[in-house]
Design a protein around this motif. Structure first.
Motif, short mmCIF file in Angstrom:
data_model
loop_
_atom_site.label_atom_id
_atom_site.label_comp_id
_atom_site.label_asym_id
_atom_site.label_seq_id
_atom_site.Cartn_x
_atom_site.Cartn_y
_atom_site.Cartn_z
N PHE A 27 144.25 76.17 18.00
CA PHE A 27 145.80 75.69 18.86
C PHE A 27 144.94 75.25 20.51
O PHE A 27 145.10 74.15 20.54
N ILE A 28 144.34 75.38 20.41
CA ILE A 28 143.62 75.88 22.30
C ILE A 28 142.30 74.80 22.40
O ILE A 28 142.07 73.19 22.99
N PHE A 29 141.57 74.90 21.16
CA PHE A 29 140.34 74.12 21.06
C PHE A 29 141.15 71.79 20.80
O PHE A 29 140.77 71.55 20.74
N LEU A 30 141.74 72.20 19.38
CA LEU A 30 142.47 71.16 19.30
C LEU A 30 143.63 70.72 20.62
O LEU A 30 143.16 68.82 20.62
N THR A 31 144.15 71.33 20.77
CA THR A 31 144.84 70.44 21.97
C THR A 31 144.13 69.70 23.39
O THR A 31 144.28 69.10 23.86
N LEU A 32 143.02 70.60 23.77
CA LEU A 32 141.94 70.84 24.45
C LEU A 32 141.72 69.24 24.57
O LEU A 32 141.40 67.91 25.02
N GLY A 33 141.00 68.90 23.01
CA GLY A 33 140.59 68.42 22.79
C GLY A 33 141.60 67.00 22.43
O GLY A 33 140.76 65.56 22.86
N GLY A 34 142.64 67.13 22.12
CA GLY A 34 143.72 65.94 21.61
C GLY A 34 144.04 65.19 23.24
O GLY A 34 143.94 64.14 23.62
N ALA A 35 143.84 66.19 24.26
CA ALA A 35 144.13 65.94 25.80
C ALA A 35 143.04 64.70 26.37
O ALA A 35 143.56 64.27 27.24
N ASP A 36 141.71 65.67 26.08
CA ASP A 36 140.49 64.67 26.21
C ASP A 36 140.30 63.09 25.99
O ASP A 36 140.37 62.48 26.35
N ALA A 56 149.59 63.86 29.12
CA ALA A 56 148.15 63.49 28.15
C ALA A 56 148.93 65.27 27.72
O ALA A 56 148.44 65.31 26.09
N MET A 57 148.54 65.96 28.06
CA MET A 57 148.59 67.93 27.34
C MET A 57 150.03 68.01 26.90
O MET A 57 149.31 69.12 25.99
N CYS A 58 151.03 67.42 27.46
CA CYS A 58 152.23 68.27 26.28
C CYS A 58 152.12 67.24 25.51
O CYS A 58 152.37 67.69 24.41
N LEU A 59 151.83 66.26 25.02
CA LEU A 59 151.84 66.03 23.93
C LEU A 59 150.63 66.15 22.80
O LEU A 59 151.02 66.26 21.72
N ALA A 60 148.95 66.05 23.57
CA ALA A 60 148.03 66.59 22.53
C ALA A 60 148.92 68.59 22.47
O ALA A 60 148.42 68.73 21.30
N HIS A 113 149.29 69.60 4.75
CA HIS A 113 147.91 69.86 5.19
C HIS A 113 147.16 68.84 5.41
O HIS A 113 147.56 69.02 7.03
N GLN A 114 146.04 68.33 4.59
CA GLN A 114 145.22 67.23 5.23
C GLN A 114 146.27 66.31 5.07
O GLN A 114 145.65 65.52 6.32
N ALA A 115 147.16 65.97 4.67
CA ALA A 115 147.55 64.40 5.45
C ALA A 115 148.20 64.47 6.41
O ALA A 115 147.77 63.54 7.32
N ILE A 116 148.67 66.16 6.85
CA ILE A 116 149.44 66.67 8.30
C ILE A 116 148.57 66.43 9.22
O ILE A 116 147.43 65.33 10.91
N LEU A 117 146.75 67.08 8.83
CA LEU A 117 145.91 66.98 10.06
C LEU A 117 145.48 64.90 10.11
O LEU A 117 144.73 64.38 11.13
N PHE A 118 145.34 64.60 8.83
CA PHE A 118 145.02 62.90 8.96
C PHE A 118 145.79 62.22 10.02
O PHE A 118 145.93 61.79 10.48
N MET A 119 147.14 62.95 10.18
CA MET A 119 148.22 61.81 10.88
C MET A 119 148.30 62.17 12.10
O MET A 119 148.05 61.24 13.01
N VAL A 120 147.51 63.57 12.53
CA VAL A 120 147.21 63.59 14.14
C VAL A 120 146.43 62.86 14.27
O VAL A 120 146.07 62.85 15.27
N GLY A 121 145.31 63.18 13.16
CA GLY A 121 143.62 63.05 13.76
C GLY A 121 143.98 60.75 13.91
O GLY A 121 143.05 60.77 15.23
N THR A 122 144.65 60.54 12.96
CA THR A 122 145.10 59.12 13.77
C THR A 122 146.02 58.71 14.59
O THR A 122 145.09 57.51 15.45
N LEU A 123 146.82 60.04 14.98
CA LEU A 123 148.15 59.60 16.72
C LEU A 123 147.08 59.73 17.44
O LEU A 123 147.08 59.38 18.60
N VAL A 124 146.23 60.49 17.55
CA VAL A 124 144.67 61.41 18.57
C VAL A 124 144.10 60.87 18.61
O VAL A 124 143.35 60.31 19.94
N LEU A 125 143.21 59.84 18.03
CA LEU A 125 141.72 59.16 17.52
C LEU A 125 141.90 57.36 17.82
O LEU A 125 141.76 57.27 18.24
N THR A 126 143.18 57.32 16.43
CA THR A 126 143.03 56.06 16.49
C THR A 126 143.66 55.38 17.01
O THR A 126 143.27 54.21 17.90
#
Length: 320
Positions: free
Chosen positions: A107-116, A153-157, A201-214
């Protein structure tokens, strides 16, 4: 024949995880420990220097360097979430980490990476306003708005990754002690160890990845299209060079961060990608946080001038 990722399958008790070692050779383990420890110390020193320089010098009290200091702070926290535990396990002791501890690290790793990633998009917007709307820059990028953007940014991540982590940690796992083919509790390798159906879970991971990266990357790209159009209309070569120099460092970091992260979280899952994921994770855990302060220091005149000024003041005080 049992899976190589499952240890002591018949034991009862709560689920625990161990990380797969890099090597079983004691000599290479010692070299890796010293190498990763050196990189970690350099990351801490480099990013701490950026934060201190921005805080000390009033000439750097601008939105651009406010975001840069926050980026450096995130890099310190991001790396510290992973490296100490990684170093403690590098000699192959395989100390189990409980599911709760693994979930917390994830959770901490993904949150900080998303905020980044969100912060890099905010920095692109800051450059867009500075170059395309210079007369309105101080009105738009106020201290209050800059703080709101960083907190947002922190809250959204946090919200995005909290839902993903809760879903993953409630999955059923086959066995008591499971071996993760990684050096941290990241979402893809933990998902591979689950017993139940992980398609959702893979679909949600892809969706979160889209929102955080794409989505942020698209916003960054749009910002730089407008920035490039404005720079090309600047008459003087010196003016174009000055405008480009404020963006080149940021672009270098964006390409590194989004490129590596997309390869891990956005590509289709395959049984042959586990080792590749681990190698890519080494890049965004060590290389990117190490390069960030170097890129911004070596390619940014204001930061270099502030560093020279600090070193000159230090030498003067030592002489006195």
């Amino acid at each position: 024949m049992s899976s190589p990722n499952i240890l002591h399958l018949n034991q009862s008790g709560p689920t625990e995880f161990v990380f797969r070692v890099f090597t079983t050779s004691p000599r290479i383990q010692a070299l890796l420990f010293c190498f990763f420890l050196l990189l970690y110390v350099m990351i801490l020193c480099g990013n701490t220097t950026i934060i201190c320089i921005v805080c000390i010098h009033s000439s750097l009290h601008t939105p651009m360097y406010f975001f840069l200091s926050n980026l450096s702070f995130l890099e310190i926290c991001y790396t510290t979430t992973v490296v100490p535990l990684m170093l403690s396990n590098i000699f192959g002791a395989q100390k189990p980490i409980p599911l709760a501890g693994c979930s917390a690290q994830m959770f901490i790793f993904l949150t900080l990476g998303g905020a980044d990633c969100f912060l890099l998009a905010i920095m692109a917007y800051d450059r867009y306003v500075a170059i395309c709307h210079p007369l309105h820059y101080t009105l738009i990028m106020t201290q209050k708005r800059c703080t709101q953007l960083v907190v947002g940014a922190m809250c959204l991540a946090l919200l995005l990754d909290l839902q993903l982590t809760v879903l993953i940690c409630t999955l059923p796992f086959c066995g008591h002690i499971l071996e993760i083919n990684h050096f941290l509790c990241d979402a893809p390798p933990v998902l591979r160890l689950a017993c139940g159906d992980i398609k959702i879970h893979q679909a949600i991971l892809f969706m979160v990845g889209t929102l955080v990266l794409t989505v942020p990357f698209l916003l960054i790209s749009i910002s730089y299209i407008f920035i490039a159009n404005t720079i090309l209309r600047i008459q003087s070569a010196e003016g174009r060079q000055r405008a480009f120099s404020t963006c080149s460092s940021h672009l270098s970091v964006v390409l590194l961060q989004y490129g590596c992260s997309s390869l891990v979280y956005m590509r289709p899952r395959s049984s042959t990608s586990e080792d590749e994921d681990r190698h890519l994770a080494l890049v965004y855990t060590f290389v990117i946080p190490l390069l960030n302060p170097l890129i911004y220091t070596l390619r940014n005149k204001d930061v270099k001038d502030a560093l020279k000024k600090s070193m000159s003041c230090k030498r003067a005080s030592e002489i006195q």
